[in-house]
Enzyme design. Structure first.
Site, PDB file in Angstrom:
ATOM      1  N   PHE A  64     -32.499 119.787  24.679  1.00 59.65           N
ATOM      2  CA  PHE A  64     -31.755 118.587  25.055  1.00 59.65           C
ATOM      3  C   PHE A  64     -32.381 117.306  24.515  1.00 59.65           C
ATOM      4  O   PHE A  64     -31.700 116.302  24.348  1.00 59.65           O
ATOM      5  CB  PHE A  64     -31.693 118.470  26.588  1.00 59.65           C
ATOM      6  CG  PHE A  64     -30.757 119.428  27.254  1.00 59.65           C
ATOM      7  CD1 PHE A  64     -29.398 119.396  26.995  1.00 59.65           C
ATOM      8  CD2 PHE A  64     -31.229 120.363  28.161  1.00 59.65           C
ATOM      9  CE1 PHE A  64     -28.523 120.269  27.629  1.00 59.65           C
ATOM     10  CE2 PHE A  64     -30.376 121.245  28.806  1.00 59.65           C
ATOM     11  CZ  PHE A  64     -29.007 121.193  28.534  1.00 59.65           C
ATOM     12  N   THR A 120     -26.448 125.567  20.662  1.00 59.15           N
ATOM     13  CA  THR A 120     -26.881 124.405  21.423  1.00 59.15           C
ATOM     14  C   THR A 120     -27.231 124.823  22.844  1.00 59.15           C
ATOM     15  O   THR A 120     -26.829 125.885  23.312  1.00 59.15           O
ATOM     16  CB  THR A 120     -25.781 123.338  21.512  1.00 59.15           C
ATOM     17  OG1 THR A 120     -24.773 123.764  22.457  1.00 59.15           O
ATOM     18  CG2 THR A 120     -25.138 123.071  20.168  1.00 59.15           C
ATOM     19  N   ASP A 121     -27.959 123.963  23.548  1.00 59.80           N
ATOM     20  CA  ASP A 121     -28.048 124.114  24.993  1.00 59.80           C
ATOM     21  C   ASP A 121     -26.751 123.577  25.592  1.00 59.80           C
ATOM     22  O   ASP A 121     -25.895 123.019  24.904  1.00 59.80           O
ATOM     23  CB  ASP A 121     -29.274 123.392  25.551  1.00 59.80           C
ATOM     24  CG  ASP A 121     -29.759 123.997  26.863  1.00 59.80           C
ATOM     25  OD1 ASP A 121     -28.967 124.681  27.538  1.00 59.80           O
ATOM     26  OD2 ASP A 121     -30.920 123.783  27.223  1.00 59.80           O
ATOM     27  N   TYR A 122     -26.614 123.727  26.887  1.00 58.25           N
ATOM     28  CA  TYR A 122     -25.348 123.501  27.582  1.00 58.25           C
ATOM     29  C   TYR A 122     -24.804 122.087  27.322  1.00 58.25           C
ATOM     30  O   TYR A 122     -25.357 121.095  27.793  1.00 58.25           O
ATOM     31  CB  TYR A 122     -25.570 123.704  29.082  1.00 58.25           C
ATOM     32  CG  TYR A 122     -24.327 124.024  29.881  1.00 58.25           C
ATOM     33  CD1 TYR A 122     -24.024 125.318  30.250  1.00 58.25           C
ATOM     34  CD2 TYR A 122     -23.460 123.011  30.268  1.00 58.25           C
ATOM     35  CE1 TYR A 122     -22.902 125.616  30.998  1.00 58.25           C
ATOM     36  CE2 TYR A 122     -22.325 123.297  31.014  1.00 58.25           C
ATOM     37  CZ  TYR A 122     -22.044 124.604  31.381  1.00 58.25           C
ATOM     38  OH  TYR A 122     -20.923 124.893  32.119  1.00 58.25           O
ATOM     39  N   ALA A 123     -23.730 122.025  26.517  1.00 58.30           N
ATOM     40  CA  ALA A 123     -23.006 120.772  26.245  1.00 58.30           C
ATOM     41  C   ALA A 123     -23.880 119.703  25.611  1.00 58.30           C
ATOM     42  O   ALA A 123     -23.609 118.507  25.756  1.00 58.30           O
ATOM     43  CB  ALA A 123     -22.355 120.242  27.521  1.00 58.30           C
TER      44      ALA A 123
END
Length: 755
Positions: A251, A282-285
């Site tokens: 992030f 990617t990480d979440y969103a």
């Protein structure tokens, strides 16, 4: 017509005439498949979504179903239940135009239903073979329940325990972190994916996520590249070299750019320098979050991420909603999309999903491969190994199986918290509470009286916000109940510390001391002058100086589905503590970030100095060193080390020398000692740490037994990245240390020279 193209492609993939001499069957298969795909279908492979229960018919689930039918989802995540996974896979395979299967991912972090200690606790075993086996068991259970891909291992170095995700990694050391990372990848993936129980690993979070400023999750990260290469990068690189199939971006920003769109990080370092050939998710969103970092809007950020080398978008729909428009506007090229699509399809090919889309959807297997007795026994053993005995005055432990025992604290009865953080597939109904574990071990021999006694924290909102299932009780009433049963008892065991979600993602703590209501109850119980044992449930290094000064026996414990039985084993001497810290436990929060392998200052204070010294690098009000140092852990027995013997006093830049110590078990129990080797380069072209772990060995020793423990010093143990980021070994003198932990007083020391 359903799935009309794949049979043709499948035939081509095994025909020699379909490949060139330079093209593998996988390349030929995917090239042919992609020639049939529309640009929307290619972009769809880059889209990962939370599927939920698609059979409910809700508006959201209908939308997901429509995307599946259009071939515009490449992966789904965190779906539990093989029947549900199969239903989703069936739509993708049988109702979309090309029938391309999904990769189903899940956060299988330290077990599926058989839950091992949190990763920080697993690392505290220093049992690399055991850690690999824990990942293999997690893969067997997850694969039997429809999961082909786990978002693990997390290999971020963390030197600031305020960061809640310290729980999810191996601690502060790059060497140990690299060994753990390699073991986890091998456990999940095996040698290849031919076995139907191997699943794909995902290295996270690339990169530097564990260095968040002030230990606050998702916060800014800023550091020199020299520090990246010498302190933070090694575990990521080790996991890549172990063959991990995927990598997740972090992030945070790196050099001012979000990691998800950082081309230097994702392409130059990961792919070009380290040779990573898998796909990047990617990480979440995190693409959505780029705008909040102040970069650009959704469309441009998605284009930046793709151009940087990020292949799959986790849930933000940034790729699927914007890339076709960006292609028309020249922000991305067809080649950019094709490259990312190919990487995702290669992962599916390697997993065997094109050959059998339902490879991970055997319902009978799921029923016969989850939470098996042999898996639980392995978890119980590793949980025993993970406990770190910090203090044991007057040999209070092990306890005798007799009399009356008071079990007090908010962790005494909680099955929901016993497994710790990040257990999305756990089933608390199957697990024992600490009370049940003790009662099972003591049946017919001793009596257990139990009281919650206090809350985790004083603030009811905070206790509920951490998702603890422990009830919020009246403070005074709880205290009275605890003191009442303590007075009736011969010994007091306090099950306290953190609940499952006081550490983990989004669970940063500014104050890492024992929360006030628990500390207050401990102080009241201490007044009874009875033998006391503190079980410190923790997902991070905590500051327990008061407890260390006032409670005679303290053991750090790290959760897990078999934690209750493992605790009973160790508390009553059926097993002996073996764990060693992989983090430095501070005397107070003001010391953090605190780590053993720090660089020296121009005005250093000698380690262990107890009083303030003016005009040196120290505090007025607290010692510099850790309360409990990296590598520390007691046993029920004791160990004695001989001086170090070297095979030679010099070595060449391409040679080796051997270092040997004799370790003797001088106590009354059989035990395991974790013998640790540290090295220091005292004069180098750049400042080097005061000491660095470079090897370790777990040694089983019977009571009275001694063994020679030998280490081989190779050039790689002495190399580092210099100012120009060249990996070098510089000739000169080196300090070599071997002992029970990283503190100077625990180490035998000698020197040698490289010529």
């Amino acid at each position: 017509m359903k799935n009309r193209i794949l049979p043709l492609i499948a035939g081509c993939a095994i025909m020699a005439s379909c490949t060139t001499p330079q093209e593998s069957p996988m390349d030929a298969y995917i090239t042919d498949l992609m020639s049939h795909m529309t640009i929307q279908e290619k972009i769809g492979q880059l889209n990962q979504q939370v599927a939920g229960d698609i059979m409910t018919g809700s508006e959201q689930d209908t939308e997901i179903t429509d995307l599946l039918k259009r071939g515009e989802i490449g992966s789904v995540l965190n779906v539990k239940g093989v029947e549900r996974v199969k239903a989703i896979q069936k739509i993708a395979v049988e109702e979309s135009r090309l029938g391309i299967p999904l990769i189903v991912g899940m956060d299988v972090i330290h077990g599926y239903e058989t839950v091992f200690p949190i990763p920080l606790g697993l690392a505290a075993t220093w049992d690399i073979d055991g850690i690999e086996e824990s990942a293999r068991i997690a893969a067997k259970e997850a694969s039997a329940n429809g999961v082909a891909w786990t978002f693990s291992p997390m290999v971020d170095i963390c030197v600031d325990p305020r960061w809640g995700r310290q729980a999810e990694g191996a601690g502060e050391d790059p060497y140990l972190g690299s060994k753990v990372a390699e073991a986890m990848v091998k456990g999940y993936q095996g040698e290849n994916y031919e076995n139907d129980y191997n699943i794909m690993a995902c290295i996270k979070h690339f990169a530097l996520y564990g260095a968040a400023e002030a230990g606050r999750d998702y916060n800014t990260v800023d550091m020199s590249r020299l520090r990246m290469y010498n302190q933070y990068f090694d575990p990521y690189k080790a996991a890549v070299e172990a063959g991990a199939g995927s990598v997740m971006t972090s992030f945070n920003i790196v050099d001012g750019l979000p990691a998800t769109s950082n081309k230097w990080l994702v392409t130059d370092v990961l792919r070009k320098q380290w040779g990573f050939e898998g796909f990047v998710v990617t990480d979440y969103a995190s693409i959505d979050e780029m705008e909040k970092h102040g970069i650009s809007d959704k469309q441009h950020n998605a284009a930046l991420a793709l151009k940087a080398g990020t292949d799959m978008d986790m849930v933000s729909r940034s790729f699927v909603e914007t890339l076709e428009k960006s292609l028309k506007e020249g922000l991305v090229t067809t080649s950019d999309i094709d490259l990312a699509c190919r990487r995702v399809l290669e992962a599916k090919y390697k997993l065997g999903l094109f050959n059998d889309p339902y490879k991970y959807c055997n319902i009978d297997k799921a029923q016969n491969s989850t939470y098996l007795p042999e898996y639980r026994e392995t978890a119980r053993k590793l949980t025993q190994e993970s406990f770190v005995l910090l203090k044991n005055d007057n040999n209070i432990l092990p306890l005798k199986k007799q009399g009356t025992i008071a079990l007090i604290g908010p962790m005494a009865e909680s099955k929901g918290d016993i497994v710790g953080t990040w257990c999305v597939a756990s089933d608390p109904t199957k697990y024992k509470s600490v009370r049940e574990g003790l009662e099972t071990a003591l049946a017919g021999k001793a009596k257990v009286l139990t009281a919650q006694g206090c809350n985790f924290v004083d603030d009811e909102y905070v206790q509920k916000a951490t998702r603890s299932v422990v009830p919020f009780i009246d403070k005074e009433k709880g205290k009275r109940e605890a003191i009442e049963i303590a007075r009736k008892s011969d010994v007091i065991i306090c099950a306290m510390g953190e609940d499952a979600w006081m550490s983990g993602e989004g669970a940063s703590r500014a104050d890492i001391e024992m929360p006030a209501p628990q500390r207050e109850l401990l102080a009241e119980l201490k007044k009874l002058n009875k033998p006391m044992v503190l079980l410190n449930f923790a997902g991070r290094a905590t500051a327990i100086k008061w407890e260390s000064e006032n409670i005679p026996a303290i053991m750090n414990v790290w959760f897990g589905s078999e934690c209750a039985d493992a605790l009973a084993d160790v508390l009553f001497g059926d097993a002996v503590p073996q764990g060693k810290l992989t983090i430095s436990m501070p005397q107070c929060v003001g010391q953090v970030p605190l780590y053993y392998n720090h660089l020296n200052t121009g005005r250093p204070l000698a380690e262990g100095t107890e009083r303030y010294a003016n005009f040196t690098s120290n505090y007025i009000d607290v010692r510099n060193d850790a309360l409990y140092p990296f590598g520390y852990g007691l046993s029920y027995t004791t160990f004695e080390y001989s001086d170090i013997t070297l095979s030679a006093n010099t070595m060449t830049v391409d040679g080796t020398i051997k270092a040997k110590v004799t370790v003797k078990n001088t106590g009354d129990y059989d035990g395991v000692e974790i013998v640790q080797l540290y090295i220091r380069d005292p004069q180098a072209s750049v400042s080097r740490p005061v000491k660095e772990l470079k090897d370790f060995k777990r040694v089983d020793l019977k009571k009275g037994e001694q063994k020679d423990v030998e280490f081989t010093i190779t050039p790689d143990k002495l190399k580092f990245y210099n100012y120009d980021l060249e990996y070098v070994l510089e000739p000169g003198a080196f300090d070599l240390m071997i002992g029970a932990n990283s503190s100077d007083k625990a180490l035998k020391k000698t020197t040698f020279e490289v010529k």
